[in-house]
Design a protein around this motif. Structure first.
Motif, PDB file in Angstrom:
ATOM      1  N   ILE A  93       0.831  -1.205   0.000  1.00 49.02           N
ATOM      2  CA  ILE A  93       0.000   0.000   0.000  1.00 49.02           C
ATOM      3  C   ILE A  93       0.866   1.257   0.000  1.00 49.02           C
ATOM      4  N   LEU A  94       1.964   1.244   0.741  1.00 47.23           N
ATOM      5  CA  LEU A  94       2.864   2.393   0.726  1.00 47.23           C
ATOM      6  C   LEU A  94       3.452   2.591  -0.661  1.00 47.23           C
ATOM      7  N   ALA A  95       3.851   1.507  -1.342  1.00 45.80           N
ATOM      8  CA  ALA A  95       4.401   1.629  -2.691  1.00 45.80           C
ATOM      9  C   ALA A  95       3.389   2.267  -3.632  1.00 45.80           C
ATOM     10  N   ALA A  96       2.114   1.863  -3.509  1.00 45.18           N
ATOM     11  CA  ALA A  96       1.074   2.455  -4.362  1.00 45.18           C
ATOM     12  C   ALA A  96       0.906   3.940  -4.061  1.00 45.18           C
ATOM     13  N   ALA A  97       0.912   4.295  -2.779  1.00 48.24           N
ATOM     14  CA  ALA A  97       0.751   5.704  -2.402  1.00 48.24           C
ATOM     15  C   ALA A  97       1.914   6.548  -2.917  1.00 48.24           C
ATOM     16  N   LEU A  98       3.135   6.045  -2.773  1.00 47.27           N
ATOM     17  CA  LEU A  98       4.306   6.779  -3.247  1.00 47.27           C
ATOM     18  C   LEU A  98       4.275   6.940  -4.767  1.00 47.27           C
ATOM     19  N   MET A  99       3.850   5.909  -5.463  1.00 46.12           N
ATOM     20  CA  MET A  99       3.806   5.953  -6.924  1.00 46.12           C
ATOM     21  C   MET A  99       2.795   7.002  -7.407  1.00 46.12           C
ATOM     22  N   SER A 202      -0.952  11.503   0.033  1.00 49.29           N
ATOM     23  CA  SER A 202      -0.110  12.196   1.012  1.00 49.29           C
ATOM     24  C   SER A 202      -0.475  11.815   2.441  1.00 49.29           C
ATOM     25  N   SER A 203      -1.749  11.552   2.709  1.00 48.35           N
ATOM     26  CA  SER A 203      -2.166  11.173   4.064  1.00 48.35           C
ATOM     27  C   SER A 203      -1.563   9.839   4.471  1.00 48.35           C
ATOM     28  N   MET A 204      -1.539   8.871   3.544  1.00 49.06           N
ATOM     29  CA  MET A 204      -0.973   7.568   3.876  1.00 49.06           C
ATOM     30  C   MET A 204       0.539   7.663   4.047  1.00 49.06           C
ATOM     31  N   ILE A 205       1.200   8.444   3.221  1.00 49.43           N
ATOM     32  CA  ILE A 205       2.643   8.612   3.370  1.00 49.43           C
ATOM     33  C   ILE A 205       2.955   9.262   4.715  1.00 49.43           C
ATOM     34  N   ASP A 206       2.171  10.261   5.104  1.00 45.58           N
ATOM     35  CA  ASP A 206       2.357  10.897   6.409  1.00 45.58           C
ATOM     36  C   ASP A 206       2.127   9.909   7.549  1.00 45.58           C
ATOM     37  N   HIS A 211       4.089   6.541  11.992  1.00 39.65           N
ATOM     38  CA  HIS A 211       3.872   5.298  12.725  1.00 39.65           C
ATOM     39  C   HIS A 211       4.745   4.119  12.274  1.00 39.65           C
ATOM     40  N   ALA A 212       5.257   4.150  11.052  1.00 40.96           N
ATOM     41  CA  ALA A 212       6.094   3.041  10.566  1.00 40.96           C
ATOM     42  C   ALA A 212       7.171   3.586   9.628  1.00 40.96           C
ATOM     43  N   LEU A 216       9.666   3.638   4.846  1.00 42.61           N
ATOM     44  CA  LEU A 216       9.702   4.688   3.834  1.00 42.61           C
ATOM     45  C   LEU A 216      10.903   4.584   2.898  1.00 42.61           C
ATOM     46  N   ASP A 217      12.112   4.499   3.447  1.00 37.20           N
ATOM     47  CA  ASP A 217      13.299   4.477   2.589  1.00 37.20           C
ATOM     48  C   ASP A 217      13.369   3.236   1.705  1.00 37.20           C
TER      49      ASP A 217
END
Length: 476
Positions: A93-99, A202-206, A211-212, A216-217
């Motif tokens: 899910i983070l990968a999708a949000a970043l993309m 942006s909300s999910m990335i924040d 929290h995790a 990110l990196d």
């Protein structure tokens, strides 16, 4: 309002719906309910004027199945993203949000599993629209299902308020025992956790940053180093390999304080077991509640599911009660209806015995079509091979076997070393051991042939690829 980007999660092993669902072809790609597969129905549900083209998160084994099933229902993906290894839902899910955030950080993303059944598409769309306002304001929206029974197989969401509109989330509740589930059903402010989320990129990335942050990196690096492969986006494996296996609930949701719940009160199922399939098909069953498919017959049965996915295998039940019988061409499951959640034990037992039925099917799907083994013995194997119009197998050779091909439908363009031959219906051709060969379908209809292999070793890994339009290696 800008279009919502669907993020379809299409991985998993599907052990609870064995033998129809297996690691090689899990439940979302099977036709379990209705005319479409669960994946196709999910993609269609999240299509139309309100939605952008879907982003599909999957793995390398399923990439061609995803592309083919989308094409079959007339949908084009925004992206098919290949995870190098299964790490649960959090990094995906983070990968999708970043993309998505690369082009529009304020874009709304709707994350949904691709194996749910939601018959009323309009009702679900209204629920999504209810959640769009809070999501645009920076809330992370989760969807809760109004329970109709004291279910112990789901986690729950406790609402902080009352009413039918979006509500703040009080807390997540783990799968309860039967007594606690009954209490929560009676209270009315507990919903099943559907695992569907709506949020700004942006909300999910924040939320991950707060929290995790450890994700990110490496996830960012996996995305920045990703490579395009035949229209698929392959995340870089090196940064991904070190990621912890974690769900989005544990990594972020249970720690976040900006969660809103939208209630969904229409029919919903995650088809988490054969008992769920029985419930979904019950409306079309006889009054004695004996549910049978097209290749099965129930006589004087009560609370029974009879299913055969093999048109040549007829299943008949007489006087059965509280029983499920599910048959495929190579395996049959017989169990009490109350043991639906224990079907995974059958998969574990078969794995321990090194039985191929634990994970693999007789029919093997490939980007060019499929094949299935009809007979296998010492030093010979007989296969049926179906090649899609315009498709081609790789240019290849074998070290341990020769092959004899008989075309039974359509036309094959066959290359053997330097010779190219058109082989039509009722004709055959021999491929000697060690010969460099390729099979293509130049026609507009599927081509079907029978392959007879002979040799000292007949495994699928006896292959050397020289050219392949699908960019596979020898193990793919």
């Amino acid at each position: 309002m800008a279009k919502i980007t669907p993020i379809l999660m299409a991985g998993g092993s599907g052990t609870r719906l064995w033998p129809v669902s297996r690691k090689a072809f899990p439940k979302q790609f099977a036709q379990l309910i209705g005319e479409q597969t669960l994946f196709q129905a999910s993609a269609l549900r999240l299509s139309g004027a309100d939605y952008a083209d879907p982003v599909v998160m999957t793995n390398a084994d399923f990439r061609f199945i995803v592309a083919e099933q989308l094409e079959q229902v007339g949908l084009a993906p925004g992206a098919i993203v290949i995870e190098p290894a299964g790490r649960n839902t959090a990094p995906a899910i983070l990968a999708a949000a970043l993309m998505v955030a690369k082009t529009d950080p304020e874009a709304l993303l709707l994350v949904a599993p691709s194996d749910h059944v939601i018959p009323d598409v309009a009702a679900f769309s209204r629920a999504v629209q209810q959640g769009s306002g809070p999501a645009a304001d920076g809330r992370i929206v989760t969807f809760g299902i109004t329970p109709d029974r004291p279910e112990t197989g789901y986690g729950y969401l406790e609402l902080a308020g009352q009413g039918d509109g979006p509500q703040p989330l009080a807390r997540f509740v783990e799968k309860p025992d039967a007594e606690r589930a009954a209490q929560m059903l009676a209270q009315g402010n507990f919903l099943w956790n559907a695992g569907i989320f709506l949020f700004k990129a942006s909300s999910m990335i924040d939320a991950f940053r707060q929290h995790a942050p450890e994700y990110l990196d490496p996830v960012g690096q996996a995305l920045s180093q990703a490579k395009t492969d035949l229209g698929f986006l392959r995340l870089a494996p090196a940064p991904w390999e070190g990621l912890a296996d974690n769900s989005i609930d544990y990594a972020v949701m249970e720690k976040a304080d900006n969660l809103t719940v939208v209630r969904f009160s229409d029919r919903w199922s995650d088809l988490g077991g054969w008992d769920a399939v029985w419930r979904e098909t019950l409306d079309a069953a006889p009054s004695d509640r004996g549910v049978a498919t097209a290749h099965a017959t129930a006589i004087d049965c009560d609370n029974v599911l009879l299913r055969s996915d093999d048109p040549d295998l007829e299943v008949v039940g007489i006087g059965l009660q509280d029983t499920m019988v599910v048959a495929t061409g190579d395996a049959v499951l017989v169990a009490g209806m109350d043991r639906a959640q224990d079907v995974r034990l059958a998969v574990s037992a078969l794995k321990d015995q090194k039985k191929k039925q634990a994970t693999a099917f007789p029919r093997d799907h490939r980007p060019w079509g499929w094949f299935e083994t009809l007979a296998l013995a010492d030093r010979f194997q007989v296969k049926r091979i179906v090649v899609k119009p315009g498709a081609a197998l790789s240019l290849q050779s074998h070290v341990h076997r020769s092959e004899h091909w008989i075309v039974v439908s359509g036309t094959a363009k066959v290359t053997v070393d330097q010779t190219v031959t058109l082989v039509t219906e009722n004709q055959s051709i021999y491929v000697p051991l060690g010969a460099v060969h390729r099979m293509e379908n130049p026609g507009k209809v599927p081509m079907v042939l029978i392959e007879v292999q002979t040799g000292s070793y007949l495994g699928e890994d006896d292959i050397i690829r020289y050219e392949d339009v699908y960019a596979r290696d020898n193990d793919d």
